[in-house]
Design an enzyme around this catalytic site. Structure first.
Site, PDB file in Angstrom:
ATOM      1  N   CYS A 148       0.641   1.122   7.313  1.00 32.36           N
ATOM      2  CA  CYS A 148      -0.134   1.408   6.114  1.00 32.36           C
ATOM      3  C   CYS A 148      -1.518   1.960   6.441  1.00 32.36           C
ATOM      4  O   CYS A 148      -2.059   2.769   5.693  1.00 32.36           O
ATOM      5  CB  CYS A 148      -0.219   0.166   5.237  1.00 32.36           C
ATOM      6  N   GLU A 171       0.839  -1.203   0.000  1.00 35.05           N
ATOM      7  CA  GLU A 171       0.000   0.000   0.000  1.00 35.05           C
ATOM      8  C   GLU A 171       0.872   1.250   0.000  1.00 35.05           C
ATOM      9  O   GLU A 171       0.578   2.233  -0.686  1.00 35.05           O
ATOM     10  CB  GLU A 171      -0.934   0.013   1.223  1.00 35.05           C
TER      11      GLU A 171
END
Length: 153
Positions: free
Chosen positions: A95, A60
């Site tokens: 993330c 991500e």
């Protein structure tokens, strides 16, 4: 339990994220994850996979870092093969925090993070921040396959 999505487009984009995950170089200390960032218009903004960029990067994180302007991520959807991390043993920003700061509207994932390294609460933290979290059913094995080197320990 997470809400499921049976949308064919979600499955198609998850398959793209799985392809990204399979590009990850397996290491003993981290999962192989793939991500696809999609604009609200349906345009693919970027893709990423674990350790694609220097610095012990997550999928991500790579997808977000590859954007020319982080503002492009606002109201986007992040497809990820594994629940976004809520804690990083490396000291990097999780993330979940990156996705919240980027103002994504939805996260669609393949599997919850297995408990091999940390107790992940990514999906719960995203929901608490007002981000919808959905799971694509039927892709669990494909999402976990790049991580057999860790899961079979």
């Amino acid at each position: 339990m997470s809400n499921l999505t049976h949308d064919a487009k979600d499955l198609e984009l998850m398959k793209m994220a799985i392809t990204q995950a399979n590009l990850s170089q397996p290491i003993e200390s981290a999962y192989c994850v793939g991500a696809v960032l999609v604009a609200a218009t349906g345009e693919i903004l970027s893709t990423g996979f674990s350790r694609e960029l220097p610095g012990n990067t997550h999928a991500e994180q790579c997808a977000l870092d590859k954007l020319p302007d982080i503002a492009m991520a606002e109201n986007s959807v992040c497809y990820t093969t594994m629940e976004p991390c809520s804690q990083r043993l490396s000291g990097n920003k999780p993330c979940v925090e990156r996705l919240i700061e980027a103002k994504v509207s939805r996260v669609i994932m393949g599997v919850n993070e297995p408990p091999n390294f940390v107790d992940c609460s990514g999906a719960d933290l995203l929901r608490q921040a007002g981000i919808e979290v959905l799971v694509v059913p039927g892709v669990e094995q494909e999402c976990l396959k790049p991580n057999i080197h860790i899961l079979n320990k």
